[in-house]
Structures are given as structure tokens and as C-alpha cells.
Scaffold this motif. Structure first.
Motif, PDB file in Angstrom:
ATOM      1  N   VAL A 136       0.851  -1.183   0.000  1.00 20.83           N
ATOM      2  CA  VAL A 136       0.000   0.000   0.000  1.00 20.83           C
ATOM      3  C   VAL A 136       0.890   1.236   0.000  1.00 20.83           C
ATOM      4  CG1 VAL A 136      -1.867  -1.162   1.251  1.00 20.83           C
ATOM      5  CG2 VAL A 136      -0.112   0.116   2.522  1.00 20.83           C
ATOM      6  N   VAL A 137       0.304   2.344  -0.354  1.00 18.87           N
ATOM      7  CA  VAL A 137       1.014   3.624  -0.298  1.00 18.87           C
ATOM      8  C   VAL A 137       0.824   4.207   1.096  1.00 18.87           C
ATOM      9  CG1 VAL A 137       1.175   5.949  -1.227  1.00 18.87           C
ATOM     10  CG2 VAL A 137       0.687   4.025  -2.761  1.00 18.87           C
ATOM     11  N   SER A 138       1.920   4.523   1.753  1.00 15.28           N
ATOM     12  CA  SER A 138       1.859   5.116   3.094  1.00 15.28           C
ATOM     13  C   SER A 138       2.497   6.501   3.072  1.00 15.28           C
ATOM     14  CB  SER A 138       2.588   4.224   4.104  1.00 15.28           C
ATOM     15  OG  SER A 138       3.975   4.188   3.818  1.00 15.28           O
ATOM     16  N   THR A 139       2.289   7.241   4.124  1.00 10.65           N
ATOM     17  CA  THR A 139       2.934   8.545   4.285  1.00 10.65           C
ATOM     18  C   THR A 139       3.971   8.421   5.391  1.00 10.65           C
ATOM     19  OG1 THR A 139       0.894   9.685   3.660  1.00 10.65           O
ATOM     20  CG2 THR A 139       2.601  10.996   4.735  1.00 10.65           C
ATOM     21  N   ARG A 140       5.189   8.794   5.079  1.00 14.17           N
ATOM     22  CA  ARG A 140       6.287   8.712   6.053  1.00 14.17           C
ATOM     23  C   ARG A 140       6.556  10.086   6.648  1.00 14.17           C
ATOM     24  NH1 ARG A 140      12.570   7.749   4.223  1.00 14.17           N
ATOM     25  NH2 ARG A 140      13.546   8.026   6.273  1.00 14.17           N
ATOM     26  N   TYR A 141       6.664  10.114   7.976  1.00 13.72           N
ATOM     27  CA  TYR A 141       6.993  11.347   8.687  1.00 13.72           C
ATOM     28  C   TYR A 141       8.283  11.152   9.471  1.00 13.72           C
ATOM     29  CZ  TYR A 141       2.073  12.448   7.756  1.00 13.72           C
ATOM     30  OH  TYR A 141       0.865  12.679   7.145  1.00 13.72           O
ATOM     31  N   ARG A 142       9.161  12.130   9.359  1.00 12.08           N
ATOM     32  CA  ARG A 142      10.419  12.080  10.103  1.00 12.08           C
ATOM     33  C   ARG A 142      10.300  12.918  11.377  1.00 12.08           C
ATOM     34  NH1 ARG A 142      14.911  14.228   6.411  1.00 12.08           N
ATOM     35  NH2 ARG A 142      13.210  15.524   5.596  1.00 12.08           N
ATOM     36  N   PHE A 143      10.876  12.398  12.451  1.00 15.07           N
ATOM     37  CA  PHE A 143      10.810  13.079  13.746  1.00 15.07           C
ATOM     38  C   PHE A 143      12.205  13.206  14.347  1.00 15.07           C
ATOM     39  CE2 PHE A 143       6.558  11.379  13.215  1.00 15.07           C
ATOM     40  CZ  PHE A 143       5.754  12.412  13.661  1.00 15.07           C
ATOM     41  N   ARG A 144      12.371  14.271  15.128  1.00 11.28           N
ATOM     42  CA  ARG A 144      13.639  14.498  15.828  1.00 11.28           C
ATOM     43  C   ARG A 144      13.346  14.943  17.255  1.00 11.28           C
ATOM     44  NH1 ARG A 144      17.616  18.267  12.761  1.00 11.28           N
ATOM     45  NH2 ARG A 144      17.717  16.368  11.476  1.00 11.28           N
ATOM     46  N   TYR A 145      14.083  14.358  18.206  1.00 11.73           N
ATOM     47  CA  TYR A 145      13.945  14.747  19.611  1.00 11.73           C
ATOM     48  C   TYR A 145      14.724  16.034  19.866  1.00 11.73           C
ATOM     49  CZ  TYR A 145      12.371   9.905  20.276  1.00 11.73           C
ATOM     50  OH  TYR A 145      11.701   8.716  20.195  1.00 11.73           O
ATOM     51  N   PRO A 146      14.275  16.864  20.777  1.00 15.19           N
ATOM     52  CA  PRO A 146      14.982  18.117  21.060  1.00 15.19           C
ATOM     53  C   PRO A 146      16.210  17.925  21.939  1.00 15.19           C
ATOM     54  CG  PRO A 146      13.097  17.933  22.495  1.00 15.19           C
ATOM     55  CD  PRO A 146      13.027  16.747  21.555  1.00 15.19           C
ATOM     56  N   ASP A 147      16.303  16.759  22.605  1.00 18.39           N
ATOM     57  CA  ASP A 147      17.381  16.536  23.568  1.00 18.39           C
ATOM     58  C   ASP A 147      18.245  15.334  23.221  1.00 18.39           C
ATOM     59  OD1 ASP A 147      15.212  14.927  23.936  1.00 18.39           O
ATOM     60  OD2 ASP A 147      14.943  15.346  26.071  1.00 18.39           O
ATOM     61  N   GLY A 148      18.427  15.081  21.940  1.00 22.39           N
ATOM     62  CA  GLY A 148      19.302  13.994  21.517  1.00 22.39           C
ATOM     63  C   GLY A 148      18.539  12.706  21.281  1.00 22.39           C
ATOM     64  N   GLY A 174      10.140   6.943  31.570  1.00 25.21           N
ATOM     65  CA  GLY A 174      10.052   7.486  30.222  1.00 25.21           C
ATOM     66  C   GLY A 174       9.632   8.945  30.197  1.00 25.21           C
ATOM     67  N   THR A 175       9.839   9.552  29.037  1.00 25.49           N
ATOM     68  CA  THR A 175       9.360  10.906  28.779  1.00 25.49           C
ATOM     69  C   THR A 175       8.347  10.848  27.653  1.00 25.49           C
ATOM     70  OG1 THR A 175      11.448  11.916  29.471  1.00 25.49           O
ATOM     71  CG2 THR A 175      10.006  13.239  28.073  1.00 25.49           C
ATOM     72  N   VAL A 176       7.235  11.540  27.833  1.00 23.96           N
ATOM     73  CA  VAL A 176       6.219  11.623  26.794  1.00 23.96           C
ATOM     74  C   VAL A 176       6.532  12.832  25.916  1.00 23.96           C
ATOM     75  CG1 VAL A 176       3.761  11.798  26.278  1.00 23.96           C
ATOM     76  CG2 VAL A 176       4.523  10.613  28.356  1.00 23.96           C
ATOM     77  N   TYR A 177       6.669  12.570  24.613  1.00 23.87           N
ATOM     78  CA  TYR A 177       6.940  13.633  23.650  1.00 23.87           C
ATOM     79  C   TYR A 177       5.698  13.825  22.782  1.00 23.87           C
ATOM     80  CZ  TYR A 177      11.914  13.096  24.791  1.00 23.87           C
ATOM     81  OH  TYR A 177      13.115  13.041  25.442  1.00 23.87           O
ATOM     82  N   ARG A 178       5.379  15.074  22.521  1.00 27.55           N
ATOM     83  CA  ARG A 178       4.208  15.398  21.713  1.00 27.55           C
ATOM     84  C   ARG A 178       4.661  15.881  20.342  1.00 27.55           C
ATOM     85  NH1 ARG A 178       0.125  18.885  24.828  1.00 27.55           N
ATOM     86  NH2 ARG A 178       1.943  20.248  24.962  1.00 27.55           N
ATOM     87  N   ALA A 179       4.010  15.363  19.308  1.00 30.77           N
ATOM     88  CA  ALA A 179       4.306  15.786  17.948  1.00 30.77           C
ATOM     89  C   ALA A 179       3.536  17.055  17.617  1.00 30.77           C
ATOM     90  CB  ALA A 179       3.934  14.671  16.972  1.00 30.77           C
ATOM     91  N   PRO A 180       3.940  17.785  16.597  1.00 26.48           N
ATOM     92  CA  PRO A 180       3.177  18.964  16.181  1.00 26.48           C
ATOM     93  C   PRO A 180       1.750  18.582  15.789  1.00 26.48           C
ATOM     94  CG  PRO A 180       5.346  18.934  15.141  1.00 26.48           C
ATOM     95  CD  PRO A 180       5.173  17.601  15.805  1.00 26.48           C
ATOM     96  N   ALA A 181       0.833  19.521  15.936  1.00 27.55           N
ATOM     97  CA  ALA A 181      -0.561  19.258  15.579  1.00 27.55           C
ATOM     98  C   ALA A 181      -0.700  18.954  14.098  1.00 27.55           C
ATOM     99  CB  ALA A 181      -1.429  20.458  15.966  1.00 27.55           C
ATOM    100  N   ARG A 182       0.099  19.634  13.280  1.00 35.64           N
ATOM    101  CA  ARG A 182       0.118  19.362  11.843  1.00 35.64           C
ATOM    102  C   ARG A 182       1.492  18.814  11.475  1.00 35.64           C
ATOM    103  NH1 ARG A 182      -3.079  24.226   8.607  1.00 35.64           N
ATOM    104  NH2 ARG A 182      -5.114  23.957   9.655  1.00 35.64           N
ATOM    105  N   LEU A 183       1.484  17.656  10.861  1.00 38.88           N
ATOM    106  CA  LEU A 183       2.742  17.006  10.514  1.00 38.88           C
ATOM    107  C   LEU A 183       3.147  17.363   9.084  1.00 38.88           C
ATOM    108  CD1 LEU A 183       2.125  13.445  12.030  1.00 38.88           C
ATOM    109  CD2 LEU A 183       3.281  15.406  13.066  1.00 38.88           C
ATOM    110  N   ASP A 184       4.457  17.497   8.915  1.00 36.72           N
ATOM    111  CA  ASP A 184       5.025  17.830   7.615  1.00 36.72           C
ATOM    112  C   ASP A 184       5.636  16.571   7.003  1.00 36.72           C
ATOM    113  OD1 ASP A 184       6.336  18.797   5.419  1.00 36.72           O
ATOM    114  OD2 ASP A 184       7.595  20.235   6.489  1.00 36.72           O
ATOM    115  N   PRO A 185       5.093  16.067   5.902  1.00 39.02           N
ATOM    116  CA  PRO A 185       5.650  14.846   5.300  1.00 39.02           C
ATOM    117  C   PRO A 185       6.939  15.069   4.521  1.00 39.02           C
ATOM    118  CG  PRO A 185       3.804  15.638   3.996  1.00 39.02           C
ATOM    119  CD  PRO A 185       3.894  16.538   5.189  1.00 39.02           C
ATOM    120  N   THR A 186       7.329  16.318   4.338  1.00 40.17           N
ATOM    121  CA  THR A 186       8.531  16.608   3.560  1.00 40.17           C
ATOM    122  C   THR A 186       9.706  17.069   4.418  1.00 40.17           C
ATOM    123  OG1 THR A 186       7.810  18.890   3.158  1.00 40.17           O
ATOM    124  CG2 THR A 186       7.146  17.215   1.548  1.00 40.17           C
ATOM    125  N   GLY A 187       9.431  17.611   5.596  1.00 41.27           N
ATOM    126  CA  GLY A 187      10.497  18.099   6.463  1.00 41.27           C
ATOM    127  C   GLY A 187      10.635  17.244   7.714  1.00 41.27           C
TER     128      GLY A 187
END
Length: 332
Positions: A136-148, A174-187
Motif C-alpha cells: 500500500v502507499v503510506s505517508t512517512r513522517y520524520r521526527f527528531r527529539y529536542p534533547d538527543g 520514560g518521557t512523553v513527547y508530543r508531535a506537532p498538531a500538523r505534521l510535515d511529510p517533507t520536512g
């Protein structure tokens, strides 16, 4: 005879004191673990490291731990037979650890594992599972932590807003991390820490009401109110070979999966007090590397429905007091 009686009474006192914590916690089984009954066993020899689980009613969805490809396995929830395998990416994946239900029949898969702590970015895929085996075609999102770099095995999707959350895995909690409300599939999407949680978290899920989250470790499950992530309660889970996955269905049933060939999916019933509002409605402070490991609290909040726990403790205290009063006094 008097010495023997004295030793017996003293033993009763000590036994009563030792039993107090166990009675206060009111374990579901003799060893304090929740009761469970098997729902199914995976029949597919390809499903050998079930690291995450989604309960979609007649189907369960699972993924393998690191070493497998970009595959989601759909399994009949009555027989354990694989009905379809969805390939969601043409690219290789690094360490897939998590799967979560999205809105409108979608799934989110988290390539989040980082045991060596050397990944600058992690990936999450949004997809609609195939009815038959195929790609299937999926959408990939890249994520980065602010603290390494962080190791993580838990991906949560708010059933009301669709907001993504990632929970890191650490011996210090653990630490709970929140993603942006709107995700960017290109950045690159930056994650933001906003809460700390107990234990070495291996998976989690929202309850249907969207107001509670359950997180599991290898040995226990903890519930938190949402969105403040105040701890509500903790219970010990049944023994599993390497239990990692947890799912909550639309009807509220809680399922557990484990790594291993032909592993069994278990259903457990969490105590009612674990989904009541938290007594303290304040957001926990994210743990720091210097923090000491915290021990999960197995005692439920004090409520009127827990009168029998207080009665049990009171009975032991009464027995201890009576025994102490009857102890023979040594002559001076």
C-alpha cells in the motif's frame, strides 16, 4: 510449653506485619498479578517478535521487532491465523517497535527503536492496511527529539484529535513527547517533551474515552489521565516470555502480546479504580538522567469502593494487637 507458646505468638505477629502490604494491595492472584485468559496464539511462523498490538475487533494487527521488514500482520482475532500482510514501504526500516490505531481505519507504525542511541531521526508511517496481502502507499513522517537520540517503543494517537505522542524507554522512567498538531511529510517534525511516566515502557494505548492512557512495562501496567498524564494506578501483569505489546479495543478490552514463536495473546481486566480520575491533577515533571528509578505503586487510590481493603488491613492489625496482648511477659 510457655516458651513454645511465646514463639508461636511472636511468629503470628511477624507474619501479620509482613502480610500487611499484600493485603493492602489486594492482589488478584496469589502472586499479586492480574488474572488473564488466552484469546489466541499466533499461528504464522513469521510472527516471532510481536512488539506492538492493535485491537480492531475481528482483526488484530501486529508488527515484529527489529530484523523484520516494513510489514503489518492482520490476524483473525478468534483463530490467530494471519489473513493479510501489508507492506507499507519500499525502503528498509531500522527498528520497528510500535503500532497504534488512527482515526478512520488507519494505522500508524513507529520505526522508533534506538538501542545504541545513534539515530538522529526516527520515522513514523501512516497507512491504511490492505484487505489482502500486498503493498500500500503510506505517508512517512520524520521526527527528531529536542534533547538527543532516544530509544522508544511506544506510539500513541489521541483518538479525539489525532495528535501523535511518543514515549521513550529508559530505566529511569520514560518521557512523553508530543508531535506537532500538523505534521510535515517533507520536512523534519520536532517532538516536544511535556510529561514524565513510570517504568521501562514497552507499549501503550489510549482508552476509547480519550481521557486515559495505559502504558505497560515487561511486568506491569499503569494508567494515566489525559492530557495531564497524572498517574492513576498500577497493577502487575501476568507472566509472559517477553511481554511487550498492549492494546485497548473499542469495547475497552485489554489485550497483551509477547515476543516468541506462536506466542499467546492474553486478555486482562484492569481494576475499575485504574480508569477513575487521578487524585492529583498535575503534570509530572520529565525525569532526568540523575533521577533514581521509581518503584510502581501497587496500591489503588483510596475510594469508598475499596472499603474491603481497609477492612482486611484492620483485621490483621486487630489480630496482631490481640496476639501482642497475649504474649507472656518475662519475669524481671
Amino acid at each position: 510449653m510457655r516458651a513454645r507458646t511465646e514463639r508461636g505468638l511472636r511468629r503470628l505477629v511477624v507474619t501479620g506485619l509482613v502480610a500487611l502490604p499484600a493485603l493492602a494491595a489486594a492482589p488478584a492472584q496469589a502472586d499479586g498479578r492480574l488474572h488473564a485468559h488466552p484469546v489466541l496464539s499466533f499461528t504464522d511462523p513469521r510472527v516471532i517478535e510481536s512488539s506492538g498490538l492493535v485491537d480492531a475487533g475481528r482483526l488484530l494487527f501486529t508488527i515484529n521487532d527489529s530484523g523484520d521488514g516494513p510489514y503489518v500482520y492482520a490476524v483473525d482475532s478468534r483463530t490467530g491465523v494471519t489473513t493479510a500482510v501489508t507492506t507499507y514501504s519500499r525502503d528498509d526500516v531500522t527498528d520497528v517497535e510500535a503500532i497504534a490505531p488512527g482515526r478512520r481505519g488507519t494505522l500508524w507504525v513507529g520505526d522508533l527503536g534506538d538501542n545504541r542511541g545513534d539515530r538522529d531521526e526516527v520515522d513514523v508511517y501512516r497507512l491504511r492496511p490492505a484487505d489482502r496481502t500486498g503493498a500500500v502507499v503510506s505517508t512517512r513522517y520524520r521526527f527528531r527529539y529536542p534533547d538527543g537520540a532516544r530509544d522508544a517503543e511506544t506510539l500513541l494517537v489521541d483518538p479525539r484529535s489525532g495528535r501523535l505522542l511518543v514515549v521513550s524507554k529508559s530505566v529511569f522512567g520514560g518521557t512523553v513527547y508530543r508531535a506537532p498538531a500538523r505534521l510535515d511529510p517533507t520536512g523534519v517534525n520536532r517532538l516536544h517533551p511535556f510529561a514524565g511516566v513510570e517504568g521501562l515502557v514497552t507499549d501503550g494505548a489510549f482508552f476509547p474515552d480519550g481521557k486515559h492512557v495505559v502504558l505497560r512495562t515487561y511486568d506491569s501496567a499503569s494508567t494515566y489521565s489525559y492530557p495531564d498524564f497524572a498517574l492513576v494506578g498500577t497493577a502487575r501483569l501476568p507472566d509472559q516470555d517477553q511481554g511487550e505489546g498492549i492494546a485497548v479495543g473499542s469495547d475497552g478490552r485489554v489485550l497483551l502480546s509477547s515476543e516468541g514463536l506462536h506466542s499467546t495473546v492474553l486478555q486482562v481486566t484492569l481494576p475499575a479504580w485504574m480508569t477513575r480520575p487521578a487524585a492529583v491533577q498535575s503534570a509530572p515533571v520529565p525525569p532526568t538522567p540523575s533521577a533514581r528509578p521509581r518503584t510502581a505503586d501497587l496500591d489503588p487510590p483510596s475510594t469508598a469502593g475499596d472499603w474491603w481493603r481497609a477492612a482486611a488491613v484492620g483485621a490483621v492489625l486487630l489480630a496482631v494487637g490481640v496476639a501482642g496482648a497475649r504474649l507472656p511477659r518475662r519475669p524481671r
